[in-house]
Structures are given as structure tokens and as C-alpha cells.
Design a protein around this motif. Structure first.
Motif, PDB file in Angstrom:
ATOM      1  N   HIS A 159       0.991  -2.263  26.215  1.00  0.00           N
ATOM      2  CA  HIS A 159       0.820  -3.555  25.560  1.00  0.00           C
ATOM      3  C   HIS A 159      -0.014  -3.415  24.284  1.00  0.00           C
ATOM      4  CE1 HIS A 159       1.955  -4.720  29.614  1.00  0.00           C
ATOM      5  NE2 HIS A 159       2.146  -5.962  29.210  1.00  0.00           N
ATOM      6  N   VAL A 160       0.574  -3.839  23.186  1.00  0.00           N
ATOM      7  CA  VAL A 160      -0.153  -3.811  21.919  1.00  0.00           C
ATOM      8  C   VAL A 160      -0.520  -5.248  21.544  1.00  0.00           C
ATOM      9  CG1 VAL A 160      -0.030  -3.288  19.457  1.00  0.00           C
ATOM     10  CG2 VAL A 160       0.933  -1.684  21.138  1.00  0.00           C
ATOM     11  N   VAL A 161      -1.791  -5.569  21.731  1.00  0.00           N
ATOM     12  CA  VAL A 161      -2.283  -6.906  21.404  1.00  0.00           C
ATOM     13  C   VAL A 161      -3.205  -6.767  20.209  1.00  0.00           C
ATOM     14  CG1 VAL A 161      -3.576  -8.906  22.248  1.00  0.00           C
ATOM     15  CG2 VAL A 161      -2.209  -7.535  23.837  1.00  0.00           C
ATOM     16  N   ARG A 162      -2.828  -7.336  19.086  1.00  0.00           N
ATOM     17  CA  ARG A 162      -3.603  -7.150  17.868  1.00  0.00           C
ATOM     18  C   ARG A 162      -3.446  -8.364  16.975  1.00  0.00           C
ATOM     19  NH1 ARG A 162       1.725  -3.917  15.701  1.00  0.00           N
ATOM     20  NH2 ARG A 162       0.446  -2.099  15.313  1.00  0.00           N
ATOM     21  N   ALA A 163      -4.109  -8.321  15.802  1.00  0.00           N
ATOM     22  CA  ALA A 163      -4.090  -9.473  14.914  1.00  0.00           C
ATOM     23  C   ALA A 163      -2.748  -9.611  14.202  1.00  0.00           C
ATOM     24  CB  ALA A 163      -5.219  -9.378  13.903  1.00  0.00           C
ATOM     25  N   GLU A 164      -2.466 -10.828  13.857  1.00  0.00           N
ATOM     26  CA  GLU A 164      -1.224 -11.226  13.212  1.00  0.00           C
ATOM     27  C   GLU A 164      -0.906 -10.441  11.935  1.00  0.00           C
ATOM     28  OE1 GLU A 164      -1.789 -15.171  11.839  1.00  0.00           O
ATOM     29  OE2 GLU A 164       0.308 -15.546  11.450  1.00  0.00           O
ATOM     30  N   GLU A 165      -1.941  -9.957  11.267  1.00  0.00           N
ATOM     31  CA  GLU A 165      -1.703  -9.237  10.024  1.00  0.00           C
ATOM     32  C   GLU A 165      -0.828  -8.003  10.231  1.00  0.00           C
ATOM     33  OE1 GLU A 165      -5.991  -8.906  10.575  1.00  0.00           O
ATOM     34  OE2 GLU A 165      -5.863  -7.149   9.299  1.00  0.00           O
ATOM     35  N   HIS A 166      -0.728  -7.560  11.456  1.00  0.00           N
ATOM     36  CA  HIS A 166       0.097  -6.383  11.739  1.00  0.00           C
ATOM     37  C   HIS A 166       1.548  -6.730  12.030  1.00  0.00           C
ATOM     38  CE1 HIS A 166      -3.186  -3.484  11.804  1.00  0.00           C
ATOM     39  NE2 HIS A 166      -3.895  -4.402  12.425  1.00  0.00           N
ATOM     40  N   LEU A 167       1.848  -7.989  12.125  1.00  0.00           N
ATOM     41  CA  LEU A 167       3.216  -8.375  12.472  1.00  0.00           C
ATOM     42  C   LEU A 167       4.258  -7.831  11.486  1.00  0.00           C
ATOM     43  CD1 LEU A 167       5.070  -9.861  14.403  1.00  0.00           C
ATOM     44  CD2 LEU A 167       4.527 -11.997  13.250  1.00  0.00           C
ATOM     45  N   PRO A 168       4.012  -7.898  10.189  1.00  0.00           N
ATOM     46  CA  PRO A 168       5.013  -7.350   9.264  1.00  0.00           C
ATOM     47  C   PRO A 168       5.221  -5.840   9.398  1.00  0.00           C
ATOM     48  CG  PRO A 168       3.495  -8.822   8.116  1.00  0.00           C
ATOM     49  CD  PRO A 168       2.930  -8.584   9.472  1.00  0.00           C
TER      50      PRO A 168
END
Length: 471
Positions: free
Chosen positions: A196-205
Motif C-alpha cells: 500500500h502506497v499512501v502518500r500526498a496528492e502531489e505524487h498523483l501525476p
RNA sequence: GCUCCCAUCGUCUAGUGGCCUAGGACACCACCCUCUCAAGGUGGCGGCACGGGUUCAAAUCCCGUUGGGAGUGCCA
């Protein structure tokens, strides 16, 4: 360990103080790992980068421990260091080249820009895709983005569809042969069997690129979850340069760990029911990624402090004294260490506890007890002694003080008696007294500290103030 | 510019088609309590961005507009 126990990870880079946004992400990962009987992997992403400094790594570890994310817990694994895996990253890149998923390119950044300019496009156009170049000095390895679409299945956002045509052939290995973040990150996640990779939205792109890498490396992608970023009042992502984001700093000011983690959890999510201040355990039991909001949340220091005040008032008096003494007995305090009187503070503690939002505020609330002379605040002094009867009534109070039995009740009645003689309310009458004794116009109730200070010292301070008022 | 994300009181949120004349918290205001200041109590102010649909019924579903944000590196 069972192979299907989830493995979460938190992967900060040690480039500065530990960020409150990072803290929230870490908390999310930690809660899920603990509740699901899985693992929380801490991986320090320290690959090259001149900004990395070893002391920041310790800062991250300390801050996490402060928040309750501790290496002594069996759910905790690490810290690992990304730099230690450099050989694996390069090996993976070479495998991608061998399998045709990647190719070398000898264009410089300037040349790429030049080409883009000529065709009126942006970014890299895939110039070397079919040139059959091998590795060489100054050549970068690029990923061959396949045609089609990449669907990122995200626990917070649902399915996000990216058209691969909008994704350029990105760099895997730099001209000097070192791997870039995107690759290192994926290879480490694969190596560490992250589920599971749970991280900040900035990584979505970035995520479609990483997902393609997982695929090309022969693995199914992990479960993604991108949580909204934390923003400032201008609604911009919290930044280390511009905003007060250091967990360490809040800690030093006397924000309690319990308050910090509770507050952080109310950003983008909320515990069920009408109360936000809740037991940590109930948050651990009820937090779900599916319930996390989709929009950025403002990190409101005022509300954090309100939470902290609540937590301070929730403490027993013993706990409060213990916490306060961390600051009271620290070197940063304005009085010489040997003047601190624990028994005096203990007596004052209940009066102070309801008056502070952060622990650092305890200091100006009791400093006059430990300082040889009360602090001077000219504005308060002038104001308190501006009335025509201020000095004369204080004089009378001093006279009363000389003969009474020295306890709170008698001290208070003495002051009241003077007030009655002149028809002045206690609230107004005590102002000059307060400034004379404490140096300030506001503070904890007055008569208790006066008793603590003793008759001689109180009278000395009153006379000093009187002398000054008459100048 | 391009890609993606988002949109309930000032702020953080509850709300997953009827229980919503939208609930709570912070902030703010008033009053009570009171030796200042707090704490506490009571009350108040204040919101579904806009426009179209779908439906007996929409804050909740769909489309568009507008507005915000993130990413667009041989940084992580």
C-alpha cells in the motif's frame, strides 16, 4: 509473517525539519499498519541531492517517535536508506533496457528544448526511441511509454485515467548513470514488498509512470492512495520556506504530541460523532482511507492551539506539572536555574493550567516568582498607576500587609478593605498591586502568588513600584 | 499552455437521494460567573460556488460554467 499482511511505507527525504504534512501521512500509514496487523516501513530517501543532511534523518526519527511511531513497536520496520540500494536501482534499469522497455538517448536538455521549440510542443518527443543506442557517457536511459491508457486505482480518489499519449518517455538513469527518484522509489517498494502506497496528492501525476514501471518490472501495482495536501491561508501547499511547518518547532513551544496527532487527524477526515477531541485508540479503530476528503485542508495553528489547550486541561495536575517542568527547568528560561522553586510552581499549577494553550506560555505566567525582580512592562506600569488614587491606595494596602496574618484569605480581605474605604472595586484596585508584584497587568489570580512570595518580598516590590510611580 | 485533482458556515468537518427549515468544532460577538486574564456555562452570527438536467424528491446523481489546487526536471 503471513504474506498477505499489508505493508505500508513512509518515505521522507531528509532535506529539513520534519513537516506537519509528512507527519499526517506517516500517521495514516501507521494507523493502518497497526490496525491491520501489517508493517510500517520507514525508508529515508537520501539518494544524491546536495540538500540531504544526516542530522535531518535523526530529526525525522525523533519526531515520529514523539508522535508515537516508534521503532520499539513490532509493526515498525526500518529505517532503510534508499542510497544503500543504488546497485539494485541500476540493475533494474538495465533489465528494463534489456527487455526493450527502455532505451538510451544522447540528447542534452538544451537539444530537447530546441527540438520542442521548433515543433511548437513541450517536453521530449521520443527522438531516440528507435535509434538503437547502447549505454554511453552522457546518455540517459528513458522509459518507453506504451500506447493506451493507464488507470490508477486509488483508494481515496477512485479510478484516475491517464492517456499515455500525454506522458513523455521519462528518464530512468541520468547521464552520469545514477537512477532518478521515480525508479528508485518503485524498485525499493518492490524490494520491500510494499502493498500500500499512501502518500500526498502531489505524487498523483507521477503515479501512472510508477505504475508502468511496476508492470514492466513484472509486478502488479500496489494499492494506491493519494491524500490531499495541507495548505496555508493562501491555499498554497505548505512550504518549508514560507510557512511554519516544523513538527519540532511546535513541540518546542509546548504543543503536546496527543494534541498534534489528534488535530492532524481532523484534517481531511473526522471521527464519528460531535466531538473532535477523541481517544487515539478510537481513531486507530475507525480511520479509513475511503473516508478521507478529496480537497486540501488548511493547517490552522489557532485550532491546533485550541486542541492543545483542551489536552492541557485534560491532564491531571501531576501530569501538568511534569510537562511544564520540561520547559521550566530548561536552559531557555529567563531566571537563573537555582532560583526555580518546584514547590511554588506546584502550588500555582492549578491556576496556570486553565490559562495556557501551549506549554511555553507557562513561563511568562510564573516568571515573577523566580526572577529577583519582576519583569518591567512600561506600558502596563504607566496605565496601572495613571489613576490619582492608584499610588495612595497601594500605599494603604502595603500598610495593611504589614500586620495581617499572611494567607490568601487575609491578603484578599486586606485589599478589599482598602477598596471599601475608597469605594473602589477589587478589579480596579488590584491593578497597581498586580503590576508592582508581577510586573504585568494580566496573569493568574493574584493573592495566591503573593502569599507564596512572602510578606517581605511583596512589601519590597510594592515600595519599589511606589518609588518609581512617584518619580 | 498541457495533464490530473478538487468545490458544504471565515476555517476544519458531518452529510453517500427523503431523517437537512444542513449538525459539530475552531474563530468571532453577547450575556452569566469572576480579583485581571483565562477556563466553564448560555445564546448568537454564519454555508451547500453558479447554471442546466435526472427524479415524486438533490447538498447528495449527471453535464457544463466559474473558481481553486497539484504536477509538468537528467529534484525527491
Amino acid at each position: 509473517m503471513s504474506t498477505d499482511a499489508p505493508r505500508y511505507r513512509f518515505a521522507p527525504s531528509p532535506t529539513g525539519y520534519f513537516h506537519v504534512g509528512g507527519a499526517r501521512t506517516a500517521l495514516y500509514n501507521w494507523i493502518l499498519a497497526v490496525r491491520q496487523g501489517g508493517t510500517f516501513v520507514l525508508r529515508i530517501e537520501d539518494t544524491d541531492e546536495s540538500r540531504n543532511q544526516p542530522q535531518w534523518t535523526q530529526g525525522i526519527i525523533d519526531a515520529l517517535a514523539w508522535l508515537g511511531i516508534d521503532s520499539t513497536d513490532p509493526h515498525f520496520e526500518g529505517p532503510y536508506f534508499q542510497s544503500a540500494n543504488a546497485a539494485e536501482h541500476v540493475a533494474a534499469a538495465e533489465r528494463l533496457f534489456a527487455s526493450g522497455h527502455a532505451y538510451y538517448c544522447d540528447l542534452t536538455s538544451e537539444q530537447i528544448q530546441e527540438r520542442a521549440k521548433q515543433t511548437g510542443t513541450t517536453g521530449y518527443d521520443g527522438y531516440s526511441r528507435d535509434r538503437g543506442l547502447g549505454p554511453g557517457e552522457g546518455r540517459v536511459l528513458r522509459f518507453r511509454v506504451p500506447e493506451g491508457h493507464t488507470i490508477v486505482k486509488d483508494l481515496v480518489r477512485g479510478d484516475v485515467d491517464f492517456d499515455n499519449a500525454t506522458i513523455e518517455d521519462f528518464v530512468l538513469l541520468r547521464g552520469n548513470g545514477t537512477p532518478v527518484f521515480l525508479l528508485a522509489n518503485v524498485v525499493d517498494d518492490i524490494l520491500m514488498r510494499i502493498s500500500h502506497v499512501v502518500r500526498a496528492e502531489e505524487h498523483l501525476p507521477n503515479t501512472p509512470k510508477q505504475q508502468m514501471l511496476w508492470d514492466a518490472l513484472g509486478h502488479g501495482a500496489p494499492q494506491w492512495a493519494h491524500v490531499p495536501v495541507l495548505v496555508n491561508e493562501q491555499r498554497k501547499k505548505l512550504s518549508k520556506r514560507r510557512d511554519k511547518v516544523a513538527v519540532e518547532q511546535y513541540r518546542e513551544e509546548g504543543i503536546l504530541a496527543d494534541a498534534m496527532r489528534n488535530y492532524l487527524m481532523t484534517l481531511g477526515w473526522a471521527p464519528a460523532g460531535d466531538t473532535e477531541i477523541v481517544e487515539w485508540q478510537s481513531i486507530v479503530e475507525s480511520f479509513r482511507l475511503e473516508d478521507v476528503n478529496h480537497s486540501p485542508a488548511f493547517f490552522d495553528v489557532k485550532k491546533l492551539q485550541a486542541f492543545n489547550g483542551e489536552y492541557i486541561r485534560l491532564m491531571s495536575i501531576e501530569q501538568f506539572v511534569e510537562q511544564a517542568e520540561v520547559i521550566l527547568m530548561s536552559p531557555g528560561v529567563p531566571w537563573p536555574a537555582d532560583r526555580y522553586r518546584p514547590e511554588m510552581f506546584r502550588a500555582m499549577a492549578p491556576l496556570v493550567q486553565t490559562r495556557v494553550a501551549v506549554m511555553a506560555e507557562v513561563v511568562p505566567m510564573v516568571d515573577f516568582l523566580f526572577l529577583a525582580e519582576p519583569p518591567t512592562d512600561d506600558a502596563s506600569f504607566t496605565k496601572a498607576f495613571s489613576g490619582d488614587v492608584a499610588a495612595s491606595t497601594l500605599e494603604e494596602i502595603a500598610v495593611e500587609f504589614e500586620s495581617i496574618t499572611w494567607n490568601v484569605e487575609q491578603i484578599k480581605s486586606a485589599v478589599e478593605a482598602v477598596g471599601e474605604r475608597h469605594g473602589i472595586k477589587l478589579g480596579k484596585l488590584q491593578a497597581p498591586l498586580r503590576v508592582a508584584v508581577t510586573g504585568r497587568s494580566v496573569g493568574p489570580p493574584l493573592f495566591e502568588p503573593i502569599e507564596l512570595l512572602g510578606r517581605d518580598e511583596t512589601l519590597r516590590r510594592i515600595r519599589l513600584a511606589l518609588a518609581r510611580a512617584r518619580r
